[in-house]
Design an enzyme around this catalytic site. Structure first.
Site, PDB file in Angstrom:
ATOM      1  N   ASN A 208       0.848  -1.199   0.000  1.00 30.41           N
ATOM      2  CA  ASN A 208       0.000   0.000   0.000  1.00 30.41           C
ATOM      3  C   ASN A 208       0.883   1.249   0.000  1.00 30.41           C
ATOM      4  O   ASN A 208       2.105   1.153   0.019  1.00 30.41           O
ATOM      5  CB  ASN A 208      -0.971  -0.020   1.190  1.00 30.41           C
ATOM      6  N   ASP A 274      -4.074  -6.207   5.141  1.00 33.43           N
ATOM      7  CA  ASP A 274      -5.098  -7.039   5.791  1.00 33.43           C
ATOM      8  C   ASP A 274      -4.972  -8.501   5.374  1.00 33.43           C
ATOM      9  O   ASP A 274      -5.286  -9.394   6.147  1.00 33.43           O
ATOM     10  CB  ASP A 274      -6.491  -6.518   5.440  1.00 33.43           C
ATOM     11  N   LYS A 284       9.226 -17.725  -9.612  1.00 30.96           N
ATOM     12  CA  LYS A 284       8.552 -16.656 -10.356  1.00 30.96           C
ATOM     13  C   LYS A 284       7.443 -17.245 -11.231  1.00 30.96           C
ATOM     14  O   LYS A 284       7.688 -18.214 -11.971  1.00 30.96           O
ATOM     15  CB  LYS A 284       9.576 -15.907 -11.220  1.00 30.96           C
ATOM     16  N   ILE A 304      -1.901  -7.333  14.334  1.00 34.18           N
ATOM     17  CA  ILE A 304      -0.835  -7.092  15.319  1.00 34.18           C
ATOM     18  C   ILE A 304      -1.366  -6.243  16.477  1.00 34.18           C
ATOM     19  O   ILE A 304      -1.162  -6.555  17.649  1.00 34.18           O
ATOM     20  CB  ILE A 304       0.372  -6.415  14.630  1.00 34.18           C
ATOM     21  N   PHE A 322      -3.833   3.267  15.001  1.00 34.36           N
ATOM     22  CA  PHE A 322      -4.191   4.304  14.041  1.00 34.36           C
ATOM     23  C   PHE A 322      -5.410   3.832  13.252  1.00 34.36           C
ATOM     24  O   PHE A 322      -5.590   2.627  13.051  1.00 34.36           O
ATOM     25  CB  PHE A 322      -3.022   4.584  13.081  1.00 34.36           C
ATOM     26  N   LYS A 336     -13.314   0.767  16.175  1.00 30.67           N
ATOM     27  CA  LYS A 336     -12.008   0.087  16.169  1.00 30.67           C
ATOM     28  C   LYS A 336     -11.416  -0.001  17.581  1.00 30.67           C
ATOM     29  O   LYS A 336     -10.814  -0.997  17.947  1.00 30.67           O
ATOM     30  CB  LYS A 336     -11.065   0.868  15.250  1.00 30.67           C
TER      31      LYS A 336
HETATM   32  O1  C5P Z   1      -7.953  -2.796  11.012  1.00 29.96           O
HETATM   33  P1  C5P Z   1      -7.299  -1.568  10.517  1.00 29.96           P
HETATM   34  O2  C5P Z   1      -6.216  -1.838   9.532  1.00 29.96           O
HETATM   35  O3  C5P Z   1      -8.218  -0.508  10.019  1.00 29.96           O
HETATM   36  O4  C5P Z   1      -6.650  -0.930  11.846  1.00 29.96           O
HETATM   37  C1  C5P Z   1      -5.643  -0.021  11.818  1.00 29.96           C
HETATM   38  C2  C5P Z   1      -4.768  -0.172  13.030  1.00 29.96           C
HETATM   39  O5  C5P Z   1      -4.517  -1.538  13.283  1.00 29.96           O
HETATM   40  C3  C5P Z   1      -3.411   0.451  12.848  1.00 29.96           C
HETATM   41  O6  C5P Z   1      -2.961   0.872  14.111  1.00 29.96           O
HETATM   42  C4  C5P Z   1      -2.568  -0.692  12.310  1.00 29.96           C
HETATM   43  O7  C5P Z   1      -1.210  -0.495  12.610  1.00 29.96           O
HETATM   44  C5  C5P Z   1      -3.146  -1.858  13.082  1.00 29.96           C
HETATM   45  N1  C5P Z   1      -3.141  -3.135  12.354  1.00 29.96           N
HETATM   46  C6  C5P Z   1      -2.276  -4.123  12.749  1.00 29.96           C
HETATM   47  N2  C5P Z   1      -2.294  -5.331  12.112  1.00 29.96           N
HETATM   48  C7  C5P Z   1      -3.130  -5.549  11.095  1.00 29.96           C
HETATM   49  C8  C5P Z   1      -4.006  -4.539  10.662  1.00 29.96           C
HETATM   50  C9  C5P Z   1      -3.965  -3.337  11.305  1.00 29.96           C
HETATM   51  O8  C5P Z   1      -1.495  -3.909  13.683  1.00 29.96           O
HETATM   52  N3  C5P Z   1      -3.130  -6.717  10.487  1.00 29.96           N
END
Ligand code: C5P
Length: 396
Positions: A208, A274, A284, A304, A322, A336
């Site tokens: 991303n 995600d 490859k 995480i 965040f 969230k």
């Molecule tokens: O679920 P979402 O991506 O919207 O949530 C954002 C927050 O969750 C951010 O703080 C991001 O660092 C954390 N996050 C994470 N591991 C993931 C997805 C998001 O730590 N797999």
């Protein structure tokens, strides 16, 4: 020995804010000397400035008594930092050109100390190509900036050009003088930053647009506040912050593995993918006319933030997430906070129009169990400093 700052007060309506700044600086035990430009005297008087600084105010270049007591060259060097409040378009243009035709511009040219500018002007003047050219030149010359902020201007217009608030200028000064209070001294802080890369095959990946700038700025702010900082970073093109332990990772799985350990504060600023590619190959994938195009299957990545928010003996005292959203920012952030189980969500609008991804500024809302704080548009570094102060207050 006490630190000293030479304030150069420029001629703009924001000059009145310099009085509040002097009060804040004196409160920190910083010695303040001041120069007023001719135009500044239309907005604040040398007497009001002198009664706050408690030092002699300098206004003219060719003043025999002043030159005998302390010449302008010595004035420019017998201080730790020069701060221009407000930095007008005219004063910045002079500095960019190296002009020296009054005491303020001469002192700025003669100094060998760091210089911090707090610009303030009408939005059109700030956005004018000439001003932007001068700002770029001054940054290249090593001049530091705080603000301007976006907001309602004295002239009734709205936009960038409002001078940074005195507390923000104080924060920038403390950073440059390295005198910021060590509010996180002895605390272990883990920060995740940047995107993750999820492999499709050994040469292709899904990722991303996260630049990592906000997370890196938080790592620097936490370090400056005295914390022992571990920064777990996805692939970004930023320089490693000094005196921070940086662990470079690629995928979300790698990031989770690097986040184990015991911390007082965890800040998940990374834009973790995600999903990972469930049918990634270790060779490859070949393009061939007689083969169907590959179809990727996805699997959930570990969350995480949610994992590090789980109750248990190792859970950090403050866990911050965040929420990068493109619509209904606050509603999504509140949801969230509950879903992930963290203590604080820094919510921001990352719709393309906001310019947050990769940009230098951020407008965030701090969502906690007790309410929502809306912060003005700030540089990512100012967001970081404020966030660190907020977390330190929560810890104490
Ligand atoms: O679920 P979402 O991506 O919207 O949530 C954002 C927050 O969750 C951010 O703080 C991001 O660092 C954390 N996050 C994470 N591991 C993931 C997805 C998001 O730590 N797999």
């Amino acid at each position: 020995m006490a630190h000293s700052v030479l304030l150069i007060i420029g001629g703009g309506i924001a000059a009145y804010k310099s009085l509040e700044l002097i009060r804040l600086l004196k409160g920190r035990g910083i010695v303040v000397r001041a120069i007023l430009t001719k135009a500044a005297e239309e907005f604040v008087t040398p007497l009001s400035v002198a009664s706050l600084t408690g030092t002699k105010i300098h206004t003219q270049l060719f003043n025999l008594t002043d030159e005998i007591e302390m010449g302008h060259i010595e004035l420019s060097r017998s201080t730790d930092l020069l701060v221009v409040v407000p930095a007008t378009a005219d004063l910045m243009a002079k500095m960019a050109q190296g002009l020296a035709n009054d005491l303020a511009s001469t002192t700025l040219l003669a100094t060998d100390k760091k210089v911090l500018l707090a610009p303030a002007m009408n939005v059109r003047m700030w956005l004018h190509a000439a001003t932007q050219r001068n700002v770029a030149q001054l940054k290249q010359d090593g001049i530091f900036f705080v603000g301007p902020n976006e907001g309602e201007m004295a002239c009734g217009e709205f936009g960038p050009g409002r001078m940074a608030e005195p507390v923000e200028i104080l924060g920038a000064i403390e950073k440059l003088l390295n005198t910021a209070p060590k509010v996180l001294a002895g605390k272990r802080v883990l920060i995740t930053a940047g995107p993750t890369r999820e492999a499709i095959d050994p040469v292709r990946y899904i990722s991303n647009y996260s630049s990592g700038k906000q997370g890196y700025a938080i790592a620097e702010a936490a370090r400056d506040a005295g914390a022992d900082v571990t920064l777990v970073s996805g692939p970004v093109s930023l320089a490693e912050p000094e005196s921070v332990k940086v662990v470079h990772v690629q995928s979300a799985d790698d990031m989770l593995a690097a986040c184990q350990g015991q911390y007082d504060v965890v800040i998940c600023a990374a834009a973790v993918a995600d999903w990972k590619v469930a049918n990634a190959t270790d060779h490859k994938i070949k393009k061939s006319a007689d083969q169907p195009v590959p179809i990727l299957a996805f699997a959930q990545n570990p969350d995480i933030l949610a994992q590090l928010s789980q109750d248990g003996p190792k859970r950090a005292k403050v866990v911050v997430g965040f929420a990068a959203e493109t619509d209904r920012v606050i509603d999504h952030a509140k949801a969230k906070l509950t879903k992930k189980g963290c203590d604080l969500i820094v919510a921001n609008d990352v719709s393309p129009a906001s310019g947050v991804f990769g940009g230098e500024r951020n407008t965030v809302h701090l969502v906690s169990k007790t309410g929502v704080e809306d912060w003005p548009s700030l540089s990512k570094s100012d967001v970081a400093t404020r966030l660190v102060a907020h977390i330190a207050a929560q810890l104490s």
